[in-house]
Every structure is written in C-alpha cells, then in structure tokens.
Design a protein around this motif. Structure first.
Motif, mmCIF file in Angstrom:
data_model
loop_
_atom_site.group_PDB
_atom_site.id
_atom_site.type_symbol
_atom_site.label_atom_id
_atom_site.label_comp_id
_atom_site.label_asym_id
_atom_site.label_seq_id
_atom_site.Cartn_x
_atom_site.Cartn_y
_atom_site.Cartn_z
ATOM 1 N N SER A 110 30.673 -24.994 18.104
ATOM 2 C CA SER A 110 29.800 -25.740 17.205
ATOM 3 C C SER A 110 29.241 -26.952 17.924
ATOM 4 O O SER A 110 29.914 -27.555 18.772
ATOM 5 C CB SER A 110 30.560 -26.187 15.951
ATOM 6 O OG SER A 110 30.980 -25.088 15.182
ATOM 7 N N PHE A 111 28.023 -27.295 17.572
ATOM 8 C CA PHE A 111 27.429 -28.555 18.003
ATOM 9 C C PHE A 111 27.196 -29.373 16.735
ATOM 10 O O PHE A 111 26.235 -29.130 16.008
ATOM 11 C CB PHE A 111 26.119 -28.318 18.753
ATOM 12 C CG PHE A 111 26.275 -27.540 20.030
ATOM 13 C CD1 PHE A 111 26.661 -28.175 21.203
ATOM 14 C CD2 PHE A 111 26.046 -26.170 20.060
ATOM 15 C CE1 PHE A 111 26.806 -27.461 22.390
ATOM 16 C CE2 PHE A 111 26.187 -25.447 21.236
ATOM 17 C CZ PHE A 111 26.583 -26.098 22.404
ATOM 18 N N GLY A 112 28.110 -30.288 16.459
ATOM 19 C CA GLY A 112 28.048 -31.007 15.191
ATOM 20 C C GLY A 112 28.241 -30.039 14.038
ATOM 21 O O GLY A 112 29.212 -29.281 13.998
ATOM 22 N N ASP A 113 27.293 -30.016 13.105
ATOM 23 C CA ASP A 113 27.371 -29.117 11.954
ATOM 24 C C ASP A 113 26.792 -27.736 12.238
ATOM 25 O O ASP A 113 26.819 -26.865 11.364
ATOM 26 C CB ASP A 113 26.629 -29.734 10.756
ATOM 27 C CG ASP A 113 27.292 -31.010 10.250
ATOM 28 O OD1 ASP A 113 28.526 -31.138 10.415
ATOM 29 O OD2 ASP A 113 26.569 -31.877 9.709
ATOM 30 N N ARG A 141 31.937 -26.065 26.716
ATOM 31 C CA ARG A 141 33.346 -25.765 26.474
ATOM 32 C C ARG A 141 33.521 -25.205 25.065
ATOM 33 O O ARG A 141 33.245 -25.894 24.074
ATOM 34 C CB ARG A 141 34.184 -27.028 26.656
ATOM 35 C CG ARG A 141 35.645 -26.872 26.316
ATOM 36 C CD ARG A 141 36.423 -28.092 26.736
ATOM 37 N NE ARG A 141 37.743 -28.112 26.122
ATOM 38 C CZ ARG A 141 38.754 -28.858 26.527
ATOM 39 N NH1 ARG A 141 38.585 -29.651 27.569
ATOM 40 N NH2 ARG A 141 39.909 -28.819 25.926
ATOM 41 N N PRO A 142 33.955 -23.949 24.940
ATOM 42 C CA PRO A 142 34.175 -23.386 23.603
ATOM 43 C C PRO A 142 35.205 -24.207 22.821
ATOM 44 O O PRO A 142 36.105 -24.820 23.402
ATOM 45 C CB PRO A 142 34.702 -21.979 23.897
ATOM 46 C CG PRO A 142 34.234 -21.670 25.287
ATOM 47 C CD PRO A 142 34.245 -22.977 26.012
ATOM 48 N N ASP A 143 35.059 -24.216 21.509
ATOM 49 C CA ASP A 143 36.034 -24.903 20.662
ATOM 50 C C ASP A 143 37.352 -24.131 20.618
ATOM 51 O O ASP A 143 38.431 -24.727 20.506
ATOM 52 C CB ASP A 143 35.480 -25.074 19.246
ATOM 53 C CG ASP A 143 34.194 -25.892 19.228
ATOM 54 O OD1 ASP A 143 34.088 -26.833 20.051
ATOM 55 O OD2 ASP A 143 33.302 -25.585 18.416
ATOM 56 N N SER A 144 37.265 -22.811 20.689
ATOM 57 C CA SER A 144 38.462 -21.976 20.711
ATOM 58 C C SER A 144 38.071 -20.616 21.266
ATOM 59 O O SER A 144 36.894 -20.319 21.470
ATOM 60 C CB SER A 144 39.077 -21.836 19.312
ATOM 61 O OG SER A 144 38.163 -21.226 18.424
#
Length: 256
Positions: A14-17, A56-59
């Motif tokens: 995600s980038f912000g929302d 970088r992926p969040d997960s």
C-alpha cells in the motif's frame, strides 16, 4: 514449470490509503520469460520493483534461487534488514523505463560501474566482459561515447548491457520501450527477444502486446492489484477466458 527461479507469495503493498497489491503470487521457472500486462495502475511495475526491493512489500515472501526474504518479519531497519535486502537485490538486474545512465561516464564506464564498484570484480575482467556485452547488444563501436551521443534506443541497450554485467539470476524489464520513439522500439525488443532465446530468466512489464504474445512463456494479466488471469501467451492473449482480460485486449489491439 521446471526449476523455479523466482517464487513470490502473498505480496501486499500500500501507498498510504492506496492498496496497490492484493496478495500477489508469482512463479517464474528458470530460463523462461514472464510478461505482466494490464492497465496503468494495475500494480505491474510495483510487482517488478518489489522483486528488486526498490519498493518494499508490506508483507509476503520473495525467493530468487536460494535467497528468500519474508517481508512480514523483516525488521524495519538495521543491519539484518539491509543485508537481506542487498542479498535479494543482488539476484536481479533491472532495466527501467528511462535508461538512467550516468551522463558523465562513457558507455563502457557505465557498464563496468556495478561489477567494479559494487561487486569488486577486477577492472580488466570487467572491461573484457563489458566489451562482449556491448557487442551482444550491437554497440561495440559506441564504447567510448557518452550517453548524449546516443539515440534513445541505443541508450536503452546500454542499460540492458549494464544490467547483464552484474550477472543476475533474473532480468527485470519495466516497460523498457515506453519512453522511446516508435521507430526505436524494435531494436530494444529484438535484444530482449535474443536474451529470451538464450535462456535468460526474464520478467517483463510491457504494453507491446504482440511482442509479449511471441516472447512470453507465461502471461499474467493484472487489474486493480490482483492477477485476473495467467497462463501461456496463446491462452491469455490469444484466447482469454476472463471478460476483464478480453475487454483490455480489445481496447489495446482493436482501439477502433
């Protein structure tokens, strides 16, 4: 699909929302070409940049050969995080939309920069290998010229040679022809086609659908951060099953 060179599971970003990637899975067999297609904003480039950890992926997890990173458990910062990211990034070579060459360095200096400065390879060896790569991409006579003396297509071919010089396990191409004049597109695509024929493992983001149809071992159609359809190019491009894929291809291939 043979021996897996790239394996990604559950990539979220995600980038912000703005939730860009929704649990992306990707398998790329060694020696094959995978092509990502889809409308702008569908997440194609984010996947590619995640494989190289430019984003970088969040997960999720990414494995290239025997190097694997679990981004859900990766520390936010620190030595361990840097080492893991550097190890994964070293497995791939990235070719960008814009060539991003060093303007103050000659062509051959651009190609040897990574091997000498990053990989600490001997200068003489790096120069010999760079000359061979420039010959491979049809630029052996441009070694001592500067980027401003080259056409856009030539600059992009230098970018490909520069990525190859790092001896990556997988080549990543992010819309490598999108910034080129139409008459220069073919010379870059021909180099990519030759790399695929030579058995390089490649992942390519492109809007050149007919090229993708001929070069890809598998095609993934993405929309709104999910893989809508995947399979051989003859199926996904030639006979798509999903309505969303059909609509996209009709708009691209038959705009009238």
């Amino acid at each position: 699909m043979g021996d897996l060179r790239v394996r990604a599971r559950g990539l979220q970003k995600s980038f912000g929302d703005n939730h860009v990637l929704h649990g992306i899975d990707l398998d790329v067999a060694a020696g094959t070409t995978s092509v990502l297609i889809g409308p702008s904003g569908s997440g194609k480039t984010t996947i590619l940049r995640s494989l190289n950890v430019l984003e970088r992926p969040d997960s999720g997890t990414i494995r290239i050969d025997d190097v694997e990173v679990d981004f859900a458990t990766l520390p936010d910062k620190g030595g361990s995080a840097r080492q893991q990211i550097a190890a994964l990034r070293a497995q791939s070579g990235m070719v960008f939309q814009a060539h991003n060459l060093f303007p103050h360095k000659t062509v051959i200096q651009n190609v040897i920069e990574g091997p000498v400065q990053v990989q600490k390879r001997p200068l003489e060896q790096a120069v010999d290998e760079a000359k061979a790569l420039l010959d491979q991409v049809g630029l052996s006579d441009k070694a001592d010229q500067y980027p401003f003396q080259l056409s856009g297509g030539q600059q992009q071919r230098v970018g490909i040679a520069r990525a190859l010089a790092l001896k990556p396990r997988v080549m990543l191409f992010d819309e490598p022809t999108s910034a080129l004049d139409p008459e220069l597109v073919g010379e870059v695509l021909s180099v990519i086609k030759e790399l695929a024929a030579e058995g390089w493992t490649t992942v390519l983001v492109t809007h050149e659908i007919r090229f993708a149809e001929h070069v890809a071992d598998q095609v993934l159609f993405l929309d709104e951060g999910v893989v809508v359809e995947r399979g051989p190019s003859a199926q996904v491009i030639g006979d798509p099953r999903e309505e969303r894929t059909q609509q996209f291809l009709k708009r691209i291939l038959d705009p009238a």
